[in-house]
Design an enzyme around this catalytic site. Structure first.
Site, PDB file in Angstrom:
ATOM      1  N   ASP A  28       0.815  -1.224   0.000  1.00 10.88           N
ATOM      2  CA  ASP A  28       0.000   0.000   0.000  1.00 10.88           C
ATOM      3  C   ASP A  28       0.842   1.264   0.000  1.00 10.88           C
ATOM      4  OD1 ASP A  28      -2.158  -1.760   0.188  1.00 10.88           O
ATOM      5  OD2 ASP A  28      -2.055  -1.752   2.372  1.00 10.88           O
ATOM      6  N   LYS A  31       1.723   2.150  -5.130  1.00 10.08           N
ATOM      7  CA  LYS A  31       2.254   1.618  -6.399  1.00 10.08           C
ATOM      8  C   LYS A  31       1.320   1.938  -7.570  1.00 10.08           C
ATOM      9  CE  LYS A  31       2.339  -2.488  -4.426  1.00 10.08           C
ATOM     10  NZ  LYS A  31       2.114  -2.134  -3.006  1.00 10.08           N
ATOM     11  N   LYS A  33      -0.606   4.410  -8.161  1.00  6.15           N
ATOM     12  CA  LYS A  33      -0.475   5.775  -8.655  1.00  6.15           C
ATOM     13  C   LYS A  33       0.789   5.932  -9.519  1.00  6.15           C
ATOM     14  CE  LYS A  33       0.269  10.359  -7.072  1.00  6.15           C
ATOM     15  NZ  LYS A  33       0.131  11.376  -6.061  1.00  6.15           N
ATOM     16  N   ASN A  53      -5.411 -10.257  -3.682  1.00  7.31           N
ATOM     17  CA  ASN A  53      -5.058  -9.735  -2.348  1.00  7.31           C
ATOM     18  C   ASN A  53      -4.555  -8.292  -2.482  1.00  7.31           C
ATOM     19  OD1 ASN A  53      -2.726 -10.572  -3.692  1.00  7.31           O
ATOM     20  ND2 ASN A  53      -1.745 -11.446  -1.902  1.00  7.31           N
ATOM     21  N   HIS A  56      -4.823  -1.696  -5.567  1.00  7.49           N
ATOM     22  CA  HIS A  56      -4.046  -0.559  -6.054  1.00  7.49           C
ATOM     23  C   HIS A  56      -4.998   0.559  -6.486  1.00  7.49           C
ATOM     24  CE1 HIS A  56      -0.517  -3.478  -7.133  1.00  7.49           C
ATOM     25  NE2 HIS A  56      -0.835  -3.471  -5.867  1.00  7.49           N
ATOM     26  N   LYS A 317     -10.616  -3.375   3.750  1.00  5.71           N
ATOM     27  CA  LYS A 317     -11.165  -2.231   4.509  1.00  5.71           C
ATOM     28  C   LYS A 317     -10.691  -2.203   5.972  1.00  5.71           C
ATOM     29  CE  LYS A 317     -13.764  -1.709   0.781  1.00  5.71           C
ATOM     30  NZ  LYS A 317     -12.856  -1.627  -0.328  1.00  5.71           N
ATOM     31  N   GLY A 428       5.158  12.044  -3.833  1.00  2.00           N
ATOM     32  CA  GLY A 428       3.696  12.173  -3.887  1.00  2.00           C
ATOM     33  C   GLY A 428       3.224  13.147  -2.822  1.00  2.00           C
ATOM     34  N   GLY A 430      -0.347  14.049  -2.785  1.00  2.00           N
ATOM     35  CA  GLY A 430      -1.818  13.985  -2.807  1.00  2.00           C
ATOM     36  C   GLY A 430      -2.243  12.752  -3.578  1.00  2.00           C
TER      37      GLY A 430
END
Ligand code: GDP
Ligand code: IMO
Ligand code: MG
Length: 440
Positions: A28, A31, A33, A53, A56, A317, A428, A430
């Site tokens: 997480d 990747k 983006k 699993n 992205h 989630k 990054g 945003g």
């Protein structure tokens, strides 16, 4: 020339056309983006390992796309997407994902999606077994916190050589049915409570066979041909180095090689063809699921990272655990992956902090160590040594040039570069596609 085929020189074979994007922490990192950013100039975007699993995220013009089995590059209309032999595919999940994305505007995927005939199939029974195994492990206090997508059980079937591949589904259906019944049998012996409606599963898979047939290729030859033709290939790693079955925090890992070796084995490409290896690193660290996490913060700062970073798993989630950036861990994953550059994501999430910390080393039983402990319980006991730096307490969200970053944010990035010894090429700031600083 004497008419015999000319021998290829080493340099011709080593045309480095393949760029690889890998998660450098526990997943997480953002990747999706980075893949989206680079896919605009790629001809082929490939997944080489893992299954659904993975989760992205790509945000384009305010629309949020989440990809699980599909390479994130599928939204680039000019790129073809390849699901390689190393991926495990749950066909019902794949078609659900395609339908969901079609509703968001995904077009012409039928002409652009290619699936390896050697990829293994994840059946619902594998997913149920994943849940049953977790239930049993939880009773002993040894749960791994898997995504319950059937990943472990499917790679187990592959390794014990009872697995069923895409090519089996497209071959003689009677033989496929026999293999499927044997697979059910093996799992019911392990879990007598496991229920499988064999007839209805077989009917369902007969329909899937017709649906996927036009998409299935020998991806080894396809990739070789395309690379020789000069096509640009982007590989989208799933999961991450610290979840790698060999190098991660075993047994709190996934069941595939998420490090650079998985690119070669999961697509059938030579290491000589790999050029850039981009490590994606969150500006702090997160982990979803169980297992050791040396820099985890169970305080207000950890909560702030979780809330500002909206740290919830895209697939399950679940809340992600948060902590300081672990540079010692990045140095370890760099040894394995050999990053040529780093992309540091989510710098904006640290914007409000008065100070930021980097873990630069570990102590175990009071002694400094210079290796990543292989034993999960040792790793659970290490005490990180921190370098504390002043925060910048200024919003970076609108910044698009490195020179415009607050001085303390620049120093933070420069320190990461200096300690990992890899240049940071992107930052990054945003969620959206354009919220990124590119450093030339
Ligand atoms: P992946 O699995 O590595 O592709 O990452 P995920 O999509 O699971 O999680 C990354 C999350 O961070 C997603 O919600 C992204 O939209 C978001 N994200 C990515 N880069 C940035 C960034 O630079 N800043 C912020 N605020 N969010 C980002
Ligand atoms: P992306 O690609 C974060 C974690 C699970 C669990 C462990 C084993 O989005 O970065 P599995 O279902 O694979 O057997 O679960 O691995 N995990 C991930 N965590 N991001 C991921 O993928 C993950 N894929 C697996 O939470 O702890
Ligand atoms: Mg994810």
């Amino acid at each position: 020339m004497n008419g015999s085929p000319r021998k290829k020189s080493r340099s011709e074979l080593s045309e480095k056309k393949v760029t690889v994007i890998l998660g450098a922490q526990w997943g997480d990192e953002g990747k999706g983006k980075v893949v989206d950013l680079l896919a605009s100039t790629a001809d082929l975007v490939c997944r080489c390992q893992g299954g659904n699993n993975a989760g992205h995220t790509v945000v384009v013009n305010g629309v949020e796309y989440d990809f699980h089995l599909l390479p994130s590059g599928i939204i680039q209309p000019n790129a073809k997407s390849i699901i390689g032999n190393g991926v495990v595919i749950h066909l019902p999940g794949l078609f659900e994902e395609l339908e969901k994305n079609e509703k968001k505007g995904l077009k012409n995927w039928e002409d652009r999606l290619i699936i390896s005939d050697r990829a293994h199939l994840v059946f619902d029974l594998h997913q149920n077994v994943d849940g049953l195994q977790e239930q049993e492990n939880n009773k002993k206090g040894q749960g791994l916190g898997t995504t319950k997508k059937g990943i472990g059980p499917t790679y187990s079937s592959k390794a014990t050589r009872n697995g069923i591949r895409v090519g089996d589904l497209l071959g003689d259906f009677e033989q496929f049915a026999e293999k499927f019944k044997a697979l059910v049998n093996i799992h019911q012996r392990m879990f007598p409570s496991l229920k499988v409606d064999i007839d209805s599963e077989l009917q369902r898979y007969q329909k899937f066979a017709i649906k996927i047939k036009p998409l299935v290729y020998d991806t080894v030859s396809f990739l070789d041909k395309n690379i020789k033709e000069g096509k640009r290939v982007l590989v989208e790693g799933a999961n991450a180095a610290m979840l790698d079955i060999d190098f991660g925090t075993y047994p709190y890992v996934t069941s595939s090689n998420c490090t650079v070796g998985g690119v070669c084995t999961g697509l059938g490409i030579s290491p000589m063809r790999i050029g850039e290896v981009i490590g994606v690193v969150k500006a702090y660290t997160t982990r979803v699921g169980d297992g050791p996490f040396p820099t985890e913060l169970k305080d207000k700062v950890g909560e702030l990272m979780q809330e500002r970073g909206f740290e919830f798993g895209v697939t399950t989630k679940r809340k992600r655990r948060c902590g300081w950036l672990d540079v010692f861990l990045l140095q370890y994953t760099h040894k394995i992956n050999g990053y040529t550059s780093l992309c540091v994501t989510k710098l904006d999430i640290l914007d409000t902090l008065p100070e930021v910390k980097l873990a630069t080393g570990y102590k175990l039983n009071g002694k400094k160590i210079n290796y990543m402990p292989a034993n999960a319980s040792d790793l659970g006991k290490v005490e990180p040594e921190y370098l504390t730096m002043p925060g910048w307490q200024t919003s970076t969200e609108e910044v698009r040039y490195f020179s415009d970053l607050p001085e303390n944010a620049k120093k933070y990035i420069k320190k990461i570069e200096e300690l990992v010894e890899v240049p940071v090429k992107w930052i990054g700031v945003g969620k959206s596609r354009d919220s990124i600083i590119t450093i030339n």
